[in-house]
Write a protein that holds these residues in place. Sequence first.
Motif, PDB file in Angstrom:
ATOM      1  N   ALA A 179      12.125   1.472  17.351  1.00 17.45           N
ATOM      2  CA  ALA A 179      12.982   2.258  18.257  1.00 17.45           C
ATOM      3  C   ALA A 179      14.291   2.670  17.595  1.00 17.45           C
ATOM      4  O   ALA A 179      14.954   3.597  18.056  1.00 17.45           O
ATOM      5  CB  ALA A 179      13.269   1.461  19.522  1.00 17.45           C
ATOM      6  N   GLU A 180      14.682   1.994  16.518  1.00 13.80           N
ATOM      7  CA  GLU A 180      15.962   2.272  15.856  1.00 13.80           C
ATOM      8  C   GLU A 180      15.831   3.191  14.641  1.00 13.80           C
ATOM      9  O   GLU A 180      16.837   3.527  14.013  1.00 13.80           O
ATOM     10  CB  GLU A 180      16.608   0.951  15.402  1.00 13.80           C
ATOM     11  CG  GLU A 180      17.017   0.058  16.548  1.00 13.80           C
ATOM     12  CD  GLU A 180      17.401  -1.352  16.087  1.00 13.80           C
ATOM     13  OE1 GLU A 180      18.283  -1.931  16.734  1.00 13.80           O
ATOM     14  OE2 GLU A 180      16.823  -1.855  15.104  1.00 13.80           O
ATOM     15  N   LEU A 181      14.619   3.616  14.300  1.00 16.93           N
ATOM     16  CA  LEU A 181      14.417   4.397  13.073  1.00 16.93           C
ATOM     17  C   LEU A 181      15.232   5.687  13.053  1.00 16.93           C
ATOM     18  O   LEU A 181      15.649   6.138  11.990  1.00 16.93           O
ATOM     19  CB  LEU A 181      12.932   4.709  12.866  1.00 16.93           C
ATOM     20  CG  LEU A 181      12.053   3.521  12.484  1.00 16.93           C
ATOM     21  CD1 LEU A 181      10.592   3.941  12.428  1.00 16.93           C
ATOM     22  CD2 LEU A 181      12.497   2.909  11.159  1.00 16.93           C
ATOM     23  N   ASP A 182      15.471   6.278  14.216  1.00 13.68           N
ATOM     24  CA  ASP A 182      16.219   7.535  14.268  1.00 13.68           C
ATOM     25  C   ASP A 182      17.727   7.342  14.357  1.00 13.68           C
ATOM     26  O   ASP A 182      18.458   8.316  14.536  1.00 13.68           O
ATOM     27  CB  ASP A 182      15.751   8.377  15.469  1.00 13.68           C
ATOM     28  CG  ASP A 182      14.359   8.940  15.264  1.00 13.68           C
ATOM     29  OD1 ASP A 182      13.962   9.145  14.092  1.00 13.68           O
ATOM     30  OD2 ASP A 182      13.666   9.184  16.261  1.00 13.68           O
TER      31      ASP A 182
ATOM     32  N   ALA B 122       0.841  -1.198   0.000  1.00 16.16           N
ATOM     33  CA  ALA B 122       0.000   0.000   0.000  1.00 16.16           C
ATOM     34  C   ALA B 122       0.876   1.248   0.000  1.00 16.16           C
ATOM     35  O   ALA B 122       1.957   1.253   0.579  1.00 16.16           O
ATOM     36  CB  ALA B 122      -0.905   0.012   1.230  1.00 16.16           C
ATOM     37  N   PRO B 123       0.378   2.326  -0.626  1.00 17.57           N
ATOM     38  CA  PRO B 123       1.142   3.572  -0.593  1.00 17.57           C
ATOM     39  C   PRO B 123       1.044   4.226   0.782  1.00 17.57           C
ATOM     40  O   PRO B 123       0.002   4.163   1.432  1.00 17.57           O
ATOM     41  CB  PRO B 123       0.463   4.436  -1.660  1.00 17.57           C
ATOM     42  CG  PRO B 123      -0.931   3.903  -1.748  1.00 17.57           C
ATOM     43  CD  PRO B 123      -0.856   2.439  -1.397  1.00 17.57           C
ATOM     44  N   LEU B 124       2.135   4.838   1.213  1.00 16.95           N
ATOM     45  CA  LEU B 124       2.118   5.648   2.431  1.00 16.95           C
ATOM     46  C   LEU B 124       1.652   7.048   2.047  1.00 16.95           C
ATOM     47  O   LEU B 124       1.803   7.464   0.904  1.00 16.95           O
ATOM     48  CB  LEU B 124       3.509   5.681   3.057  1.00 16.95           C
ATOM     49  CG  LEU B 124       3.989   4.343   3.615  1.00 16.95           C
ATOM     50  CD1 LEU B 124       5.437   4.423   4.065  1.00 16.95           C
ATOM     51  CD2 LEU B 124       3.098   3.884   4.762  1.00 16.95           C
TER      52      LEU B 124
ATOM     53  N   ALA C 128      10.216  11.776   6.195  1.00 18.55           N
ATOM     54  CA  ALA C 128       8.839  12.266   6.341  1.00 18.55           C
ATOM     55  C   ALA C 128       7.834  11.149   6.632  1.00 18.55           C
ATOM     56  O   ALA C 128       6.810  11.393   7.254  1.00 18.55           O
ATOM     57  CB  ALA C 128       8.424  13.037   5.089  1.00 18.55           C
ATOM     58  N   VAL C 129       8.108   9.927   6.189  1.00 19.68           N
ATOM     59  CA  VAL C 129       7.149   8.829   6.403  1.00 19.68           C
ATOM     60  C   VAL C 129       7.499   7.969   7.618  1.00 19.68           C
ATOM     61  O   VAL C 129       6.773   7.018   7.919  1.00 19.68           O
ATOM     62  CB  VAL C 129       6.992   7.922   5.150  1.00 19.68           C
ATOM     63  CG1 VAL C 129       6.486   8.723   3.966  1.00 19.68           C
ATOM     64  CG2 VAL C 129       8.268   7.185   4.827  1.00 19.68           C
ATOM     65  N   LEU C 130       8.578   8.295   8.324  1.00 22.28           N
ATOM     66  CA  LEU C 130       8.980   7.457   9.463  1.00 22.28           C
ATOM     67  C   LEU C 130       7.898   7.316  10.532  1.00 22.28           C
ATOM     68  O   LEU C 130       7.712   6.215  11.058  1.00 22.28           O
ATOM     69  CB  LEU C 130      10.284   7.968  10.088  1.00 22.28           C
ATOM     70  CG  LEU C 130      11.537   7.801   9.218  1.00 22.28           C
ATOM     71  CD1 LEU C 130      12.750   8.325   9.948  1.00 22.28           C
ATOM     72  CD2 LEU C 130      11.731   6.363   8.772  1.00 22.28           C
ATOM     73  N   PRO C 131       7.145   8.374  10.874  1.00 24.33           N
ATOM     74  CA  PRO C 131       6.081   8.170  11.866  1.00 24.33           C
ATOM     75  C   PRO C 131       5.057   7.120  11.422  1.00 24.33           C
ATOM     76  O   PRO C 131       4.619   6.296  12.231  1.00 24.33           O
ATOM     77  CB  PRO C 131       5.441   9.557  11.999  1.00 24.33           C
ATOM     78  CG  PRO C 131       6.532  10.503  11.612  1.00 24.33           C
ATOM     79  CD  PRO C 131       7.306   9.793  10.527  1.00 24.33           C
TER      80      PRO C 131
ATOM     81  N   LEU D 258       3.022   1.443  11.656  1.00 23.24           N
ATOM     82  CA  LEU D 258       2.748   0.150  11.030  1.00 23.24           C
ATOM     83  C   LEU D 258       3.540  -0.979  11.706  1.00 23.24           C
ATOM     84  O   LEU D 258       3.019  -2.066  11.922  1.00 23.24           O
ATOM     85  CB  LEU D 258       3.084   0.201   9.545  1.00 23.24           C
ATOM     86  CG  LEU D 258       2.162   1.053   8.691  1.00 23.24           C
ATOM     87  CD1 LEU D 258       2.754   1.255   7.304  1.00 23.24           C
ATOM     88  CD2 LEU D 258       0.782   0.414   8.599  1.00 23.24           C
ATOM     89  N   LEU D 259       4.804  -0.714  12.000  1.00 22.24           N
ATOM     90  CA  LEU D 259       5.625  -1.733  12.653  1.00 22.24           C
ATOM     91  C   LEU D 259       5.097  -2.071  14.043  1.00 22.24           C
ATOM     92  O   LEU D 259       5.049  -3.229  14.437  1.00 22.24           O
ATOM     93  CB  LEU D 259       7.077  -1.261  12.757  1.00 22.24           C
ATOM     94  CG  LEU D 259       7.849  -1.179  11.448  1.00 22.24           C
ATOM     95  CD1 LEU D 259       9.204  -0.518  11.664  1.00 22.24           C
ATOM     96  CD2 LEU D 259       8.038  -2.568  10.826  1.00 22.24           C
TER      97      LEU D 259
END
Length: 132
Positions: A106-109, A65-67, A119-122, A127-128
């Motif tokens: 928790a590691e995305l940053d 699916a598109p974000l 911009a799509v990390l939140p 989703l994760l």
Amino acid sequence: MENRVVVGGALLHRGRVLAARRSAPPETAGRWEFPGGKAEPGETPQQALERELYEELGVRTRALAPLPGEWPIRAGLVLRIWTAELLSGEPLPLQDHSELRWLTPAELDTVDWLDHDRAVLPEVARLLTAGD
């Protein structure tokens, strides 16, 4: 003139997402992104993403699916990021990337994302976390 779509893949697998460190071009080398590439004429974004992830990482995937959102990259090019699932294979940095990492929410940053991908990390984190 219609924009050509560049599709990025937030490849989700076992509660983690794949991040890829760019090796080229020089202005983006060393920064992290969701891998992908330009859709060819006649390709859907889903087909383009599945083809690009196979070419760049050597894995079979399914676009899901598109974000939300789209980002102009330069004149005539717009980025859209899709979620995808890993069907088979182990991702390897075959093209345009020097390193891959599976990241938990928790590691995305912990990596230096390209601005569009950041911009799509939140949404990716949501989703994760929802998948647990």
